[in-house]
Scaffold this active site. Sequence first.
Site, short mmCIF file in Angstrom:
data_model
loop_
_atom_site.label_atom_id
_atom_site.label_comp_id
_atom_site.label_asym_id
_atom_site.label_seq_id
_atom_site.Cartn_x
_atom_site.Cartn_y
_atom_site.Cartn_z
N GLY A 169 0.80 -1.25 -0.14
CA GLY A 169 0.10 -0.14 -0.08
C GLY A 169 0.92 1.28 0.01
N GLY A 170 0.28 2.24 0.36
CA GLY A 170 0.86 3.62 0.29
C GLY A 170 2.10 3.79 1.36
N GLY A 404 23.31 15.83 -27.93
CA GLY A 404 22.62 16.13 -26.71
C GLY A 404 23.45 15.33 -25.56
N ALA A 405 23.98 14.09 -26.11
CA ALA A 405 24.55 13.03 -25.08
C ALA A 405 25.92 14.06 -24.45
CB ALA A 405 24.95 11.65 -25.58
C1 HXC Z 1 -3.90 -4.83 11.04
C2 HXC Z 1 -2.64 -6.60 10.36
C3 HXC Z 1 -2.31 -5.98 8.91
C4 HXC Z 1 -3.02 -4.35 9.09
C5 HXC Z 1 -1.56 -7.80 8.74
N1 HXC Z 1 -2.25 -7.99 10.09
N2 HXC Z 1 -1.77 -6.51 8.19
N3 HXC Z 1 -3.35 -6.00 11.29
N4 HXC Z 1 -3.81 -4.18 10.18
N5 HXC Z 1 -2.92 -3.67 7.80
C6 HXC Z 1 -2.18 -8.84 10.90
C7 HXC Z 1 -2.99 -9.90 10.66
O1 HXC Z 1 -4.41 -9.88 10.84
C8 HXC Z 1 -2.42 -11.00 11.47
O2 HXC Z 1 -2.87 -11.04 12.64
C9 HXC Z 1 -0.89 -10.73 11.40
O3 HXC Z 1 -0.75 -9.42 11.25
C10 HXC Z 1 -0.11 -11.31 10.39
O4 HXC Z 1 -0.69 -11.37 9.19
P1 HXC Z 1 -1.01 -12.51 8.26
O5 HXC Z 1 -1.87 -12.19 7.34
O6 HXC Z 1 -1.43 -13.81 9.09
O7 HXC Z 1 0.46 -12.76 7.49
P2 HXC Z 1 1.02 -13.27 6.12
O8 HXC Z 1 -0.03 -14.45 5.64
O9 HXC Z 1 2.22 -13.60 6.13
O10 HXC Z 1 0.35 -12.05 5.06
C11 HXC Z 1 1.11 -10.97 5.49
C12 HXC Z 1 0.39 -9.88 4.57
C13 HXC Z 1 -1.16 -9.78 4.85
C14 HXC Z 1 0.68 -10.12 3.04
C15 HXC Z 1 1.04 -8.41 4.79
O11 HXC Z 1 -1.56 -9.56 6.16
C16 HXC Z 1 -1.83 -8.73 4.25
O12 HXC Z 1 -2.18 -8.57 3.20
N6 HXC Z 1 -2.06 -7.58 4.79
C17 HXC Z 1 -2.78 -6.65 4.45
C18 HXC Z 1 -1.78 -5.51 3.64
C19 HXC Z 1 -2.48 -4.26 3.50
O13 HXC Z 1 -3.42 -4.21 2.32
N7 HXC Z 1 -2.41 -3.23 4.09
C20 HXC Z 1 -3.06 -2.13 4.03
C21 HXC Z 1 -2.39 -1.22 2.88
S1 HXC Z 1 -3.31 0.15 2.59
P3 HXC Z 1 -3.20 -12.49 13.68
O14 HXC Z 1 -3.37 -11.77 14.89
O15 HXC Z 1 -4.10 -12.94 13.09
O16 HXC Z 1 -2.06 -13.20 13.35
C22 HXC Z 1 -2.20 1.01 3.50
C23 HXC Z 1 -2.23 2.59 3.52
C24 HXC Z 1 -1.19 3.62 3.78
O17 HXC Z 1 -1.24 0.91 4.07
C25 HXC Z 1 -1.37 4.85 3.21
C26 HXC Z 1 -0.37 5.85 3.36
C27 HXC Z 1 -0.32 6.75 2.42
#
Ligand code: HXC
Length: 514
Positions: A169-170, A404-405
Amino acid sequence: MAQVDSRNENLKKMRDTAQQGGGPERIERQHAKGSLTARERLALLLDEGSFRELEPFVVQQHDPDKKSVLGDGVVTGYGKVDGRMIYVYAQDFTVHGGSLGEMHSRKICRVMDLAVRTGSPVVGMIDSGGARIQEGVKSLGGYAEIFRRNAQYSGVVPQISLIMGPCAGGAAYSPALTDVVIMVEKQSFMFLTGPQVIKTVTGEEVDFESLGGADVHLSISGTAHLTASNEEGAIQLCRSVLSYLPSNNVDNPPVLKNGDDANRRTVSLNKLVPTDSSMPYSMHVAIEQIVDKGTFLELQTGFARNAIVGLARLDGMSVGVIAQEPDVMAGVIDIDAADKICRMVRFCDAFNLPLITFVDSPGFLPGVEQEHRGIIRHGAKVLFAYSEATVPKISVVTRKAYGGAYVVMSSKYLGTDITYAWPSAEIAVMGAKGATNILYRKQISQADDPTVERARLEAEYIERYLTPYAAANAGYIDDVIEPADTRARLIDALYAIKDKYMPTTARKHGNMPV
Ligand code: HXC
């Protein structure tokens, strides 16, 4: 006395709990997938025993789920690399997947602020699911706080990002704002929108690795500067990058001599450039032979391979190296090469690294696609960056410097301090074929034998214009040097100009085409 003991006992327990992050089971899971924990990574990065943690007892505020963990998923503090202070943060995947909430962000911002106040580099180790979903807008604001600091501290202290796991993500914007991004192959990935969202929106099916793995960012997107096959390798690369850099923008880079003789001649360079100027050769060979042995650390190796950028040392002095690679697309400058070169010039200029430029390019890449994608705008960046750079600048034209280079690649009147050419240099508006076509089309077509006439005119043009002496006669280069002596001449020149002082005109900032 007993009460004091129990208080100390309590502190020890709290500390032990904080050290455990998400707990033994999650640490085990981290190890089972072949990854290290945040603390293990820090131990590899920093000189032994030098790490001092800050804010280990911070927890998520307003925690309705009662799931807060000491440290809030990021280990922060300071320590030393080769005896020099740096500030660090390492996201802990064992705590809510290393996701970033309000307090987690504040901890990172705190070390960034301390780094700038003390003039020390910041290294971030990223292993995170991104914005912590449960904290909503506070997570987003937390990212904004970090991004603002990444931008405002850019060019003040070096910022290095090590991508150790997910960076989704971001969240990927923070590394993208830093100076050097290092990724672990087959373990780390960076993307703005993940495979699921892409499938929903565009119908494309892609996995994490092919979407944003280390190979993709090293070779296609240009986002990663370095990759390693494992975490230890990535961390060693980070230590190595730091060894070339000053601690901040008013410091000088460390001088690290390795015993390589400053006057070492490399006779093989005299034969490196083929006599047939359409034949390729490897500029990598030239660079490796000229700089201190074993010190060339190439960056962005797989991206825009027609250009070469990297860090190196000359008689122990850190320098930035920029070059064309005639072995790839004849060293032509396209949009990606322009971006790569421009970024390197800015990086070196920000951190007092002299620029050494090796030129062999037939010019900018012609074509509708390049023109329509904005090669003018991208090429202009290179001009802007070289013109604005106040660090010592030395260039060596090894062969072609056409049109240019010639101008953009650190030419004399862009402000380059010392300009050299090898005897094989061809500095001209264009090559012989193109020039004779334009200048003598009528004469050739009216000749008894147009082929013979064209060959005669081309030979005449080469003799007259495609020699370094044409440029040297007019003062556009400072000297024609024997390739074998390039190392000695560069080192000599570097000592002559290393303390150059270039006051700049007061302004808020320029408006570089981006
Ligand atoms: C809260 C989160 C989390 C999140 C993971 N976890 N991402 N908790 N917020 N964003 C937690 C899970 O619930 C889980 O908790 C533990 O972390 C491990 O995650 P898993 O999914 O079991 O691990 P894995 O299979 O290795 O997958 C990792 C992952 C996946 C690929 C990162 O978790 C994932 O896709 N997460 C979401 C990614 C995402 O879309 N994030 C938001 C992006 S938007 P438990 O307690 O069950 O173990 C963003 C906006 C920012 O970031 C903007 C800034 C400009």
